[in-house]
Structures are given as C-alpha cells and as structure tokens.
Design a protein around this motif. Structure first.
Motif, PDB file in Angstrom:
ATOM      1  N   UNK A 164     -46.209  54.853 -67.642  1.00 44.02           N
ATOM      2  CA  UNK A 164     -46.171  55.812 -66.548  1.00 44.02           C
ATOM      3  C   UNK A 164     -47.062  55.419 -65.370  1.00 44.02           C
ATOM      4  N   UNK A 165     -47.983  54.526 -65.610  1.00 40.90           N
ATOM      5  CA  UNK A 165     -48.914  54.119 -64.569  1.00 40.90           C
ATOM      6  C   UNK A 165     -48.793  52.620 -64.354  1.00 40.90           C
ATOM      7  N   UNK A 166     -48.822  52.222 -63.065  1.00 40.57           N
ATOM      8  CA  UNK A 166     -48.578  50.829 -62.726  1.00 40.57           C
ATOM      9  C   UNK A 166     -49.595  50.331 -61.712  1.00 40.57           C
ATOM     10  N   UNK A 167     -49.951  49.070 -61.839  1.00 41.02           N
ATOM     11  CA  UNK A 167     -50.776  48.423 -60.838  1.00 41.02           C
ATOM     12  C   UNK A 167     -49.908  47.888 -59.719  1.00 41.02           C
ATOM     13  N   UNK A 168     -50.568  47.300 -58.730  1.00 41.39           N
ATOM     14  CA  UNK A 168     -49.831  46.818 -57.563  1.00 41.39           C
ATOM     15  C   UNK A 168     -49.208  45.452 -57.793  1.00 41.39           C
ATOM     16  N   UNK A 169     -49.668  44.759 -58.811  1.00 44.06           N
ATOM     17  CA  UNK A 169     -49.089  43.467 -59.151  1.00 44.06           C
ATOM     18  C   UNK A 169     -49.859  42.296 -58.590  1.00 44.06           C
ATOM     19  N   UNK A 170     -49.724  41.156 -59.256  1.00 44.82           N
ATOM     20  CA  UNK A 170     -50.339  39.917 -58.802  1.00 44.82           C
ATOM     21  C   UNK A 170     -49.315  38.794 -58.929  1.00 44.82           C
ATOM     22  N   UNK A 171     -49.241  37.944 -57.918  1.00 49.82           N
ATOM     23  CA  UNK A 171     -48.223  36.905 -57.868  1.00 49.82           C
ATOM     24  C   UNK A 171     -48.627  35.700 -58.711  1.00 49.82           C
ATOM     25  N   UNK A 172     -47.711  35.251 -59.527  1.00 48.35           N
ATOM     26  CA  UNK A 172     -47.874  34.016 -60.284  1.00 48.35           C
ATOM     27  C   UNK A 172     -46.751  33.072 -59.866  1.00 48.35           C
ATOM     28  N   UNK A 173     -47.129  31.893 -59.401  1.00 49.96           N
ATOM     29  CA  UNK A 173     -46.153  30.890 -59.003  1.00 49.96           C
ATOM     30  C   UNK A 173     -46.416  29.604 -59.758  1.00 49.96           C
ATOM     31  N   UNK A 174     -45.385  29.124 -60.444  1.00 48.52           N
ATOM     32  CA  UNK A 174     -45.511  27.899 -61.233  1.00 48.52           C
ATOM     33  C   UNK A 174     -44.640  26.831 -60.582  1.00 48.52           C
ATOM     34  N   UNK A 175     -45.263  25.761 -60.147  1.00 50.15           N
ATOM     35  CA  UNK A 175     -44.528  24.685 -59.496  1.00 50.15           C
ATOM     36  C   UNK A 175     -44.101  23.636 -60.516  1.00 50.15           C
ATOM     37  N   UNK A 176     -42.954  23.035 -60.262  1.00 52.39           N
ATOM     38  CA  UNK A 176     -42.430  22.027 -61.197  1.00 52.39           C
ATOM     39  C   UNK A 176     -42.940  20.636 -60.868  1.00 52.39           C
ATOM     40  N   UNK A 221     -57.092  60.624 -62.011  1.00 51.45           N
ATOM     41  CA  UNK A 221     -56.176  59.684 -61.387  1.00 51.45           C
ATOM     42  C   UNK A 221     -56.340  58.319 -62.033  1.00 51.45           C
ATOM     43  N   UNK A 222     -55.259  57.854 -62.618  1.00 48.90           N
ATOM     44  CA  UNK A 222     -55.287  56.553 -63.274  1.00 48.90           C
ATOM     45  C   UNK A 222     -55.083  55.458 -62.236  1.00 48.90           C
ATOM     46  N   UNK A 223     -55.921  54.442 -62.301  1.00 47.47           N
ATOM     47  CA  UNK A 223     -55.764  53.283 -61.426  1.00 47.47           C
ATOM     48  C   UNK A 223     -55.788  52.010 -62.246  1.00 47.47           C
ATOM     49  N   UNK A 224     -54.887  51.120 -61.914  1.00 45.77           N
ATOM     50  CA  UNK A 224     -54.814  49.822 -62.569  1.00 45.77           C
ATOM     51  C   UNK A 224     -54.851  48.755 -61.482  1.00 45.77           C
ATOM     52  N   UNK A 225     -55.764  47.812 -61.624  1.00 50.46           N
ATOM     53  CA  UNK A 225     -55.909  46.759 -60.617  1.00 50.46           C
ATOM     54  C   UNK A 225     -55.848  45.405 -61.293  1.00 50.46           C
ATOM     55  N   UNK A 226     -54.850  44.616 -60.895  1.00 45.55           N
ATOM     56  CA  UNK A 226     -54.676  43.287 -61.474  1.00 45.55           C
ATOM     57  C   UNK A 226     -55.371  42.221 -60.630  1.00 45.55           C
ATOM     58  N   UNK A 227     -55.697  41.133 -61.281  1.00 49.52           N
ATOM     59  CA  UNK A 227     -56.250  39.968 -60.593  1.00 49.52           C
ATOM     60  C   UNK A 227     -55.970  38.733 -61.433  1.00 49.52           C
ATOM     61  N   UNK A 228     -56.148  37.572 -60.816  1.00 45.89           N
ATOM     62  CA  UNK A 228     -56.019  36.328 -61.559  1.00 45.89           C
ATOM     63  C   UNK A 228     -54.758  35.538 -61.301  1.00 45.89           C
ATOM     64  N   UNK A 229     -53.867  36.080 -60.503  1.00 47.86           N
ATOM     65  CA  UNK A 229     -52.657  35.339 -60.204  1.00 47.86           C
ATOM     66  C   UNK A 229     -52.937  34.156 -59.289  1.00 47.86           C
ATOM     67  N   UNK A 230     -51.915  33.332 -59.100  1.00 52.41           N
ATOM     68  CA  UNK A 230     -52.085  32.183 -58.221  1.00 52.41           C
ATOM     69  C   UNK A 230     -50.997  31.161 -58.419  1.00 52.41           C
ATOM     70  N   UNK A 231     -51.255  29.968 -57.897  1.00 52.92           N
ATOM     71  CA  UNK A 231     -50.314  28.852 -57.977  1.00 52.92           C
ATOM     72  C   UNK A 231     -50.818  27.858 -59.018  1.00 52.92           C
ATOM     73  N   UNK A 232     -49.937  27.468 -59.912  1.00 55.83           N
ATOM     74  CA  UNK A 232     -50.313  26.529 -60.963  1.00 55.83           C
ATOM     75  C   UNK A 232     -49.147  25.589 -61.232  1.00 55.83           C
ATOM     76  N   UNK A 233     -49.446  24.392 -61.663  1.00 53.18           N
ATOM     77  CA  UNK A 233     -48.392  23.442 -62.004  1.00 53.18           C
ATOM     78  C   UNK A 233     -47.809  23.758 -63.374  1.00 53.18           C
TER      79      UNK A 233
END
Length: 118
Positions: free
Chosen positions: A106-118, A1-13
C-alpha cells in the motif's frame, strides 16, 4: 504517514553488483511485509523480492533467484536489495514498498534508477 526512500541506484556494467537501500519512517514496521518492485520503460511493474521484517521470510521472482538477496532490519527500519550478476534486462526503476499485515502493498517509494550496460 508512511515514507519510503530508496537509494543506491546507478549505472553498472553487466556482471556487476549494486546494493539498493530503503529507509522507512512514520510507524512501526515489525509486522509488515517489505518488498522491491521494478518497472522498465514500456513494461508493467513487476515483483522482485519481499521480506517479512519480523520473521525474515523471503520471496523472490524467478528471474532474480540466486542473484538478488533481500534483507531487512526492523530496528533500523531499513530494507536492502543486494543485486549481483546484473544483466541489461535488470535495468529499471526499482521501488520499495510496504504491505500492512494481511493487506497488499500500500505504500511506495519514489524509486531509484538502475541501468545495466552491456
């Protein structure tokens, strides 16, 4: 079973940087193509970058060339996406993906949110 786990997203200017990580498990990925995709609200998922863990060959979407760098470590089963000079239009959920040899992603992680503020 392939698993992909993302990390490191967040809010940045705008103009800032983030580094996303993807930890893979479940099998050997040496011959896989690993990639990053992103999807913003109301938009289709789009390709960002990819790397072959065995040879290091990389590919980028035109929109991120010169700003983003993808890298991978086969032994650690890790893939990273260094994102510099971020802009509000880069805001999205970023997902890690894996493509077996000769096959589409064919295999995907759950995703991590990246938000860039202006």
């Amino acid at each position: 079973q392939v698993q992909l786990v993302e990390s490191g997203g967040g809010l940045v200017q705008a103009g800032g940087s983030l580094r996303l990580s993807c930890a893979a498990s479940g099998r050997t990925f040496s011959s896989y193509r690993m990639g990053w995709f992103r999807q913003a609200p109301g938009k289709e998922r789009e390709f960002v970058a990819s790397v072959y863990l065995s040879g290091g060959y990389t590919a980028y979407a035109d929109s991120v060339k010169g700003r983003f760098t993808i890298s991978g470590d086969n032994a650690k089963k890790m893939v990273w996406l260094q994102m510099n000079s971020l802009a509000p239009e880069d805001s999205a959920v970023y997902s890690c993906a894996a493509a077996p040899p000769g096959n589409p992603f064919a295999y995907w992680g759950q995703g991590t949110q990246v938000t860039v503020s202006s």
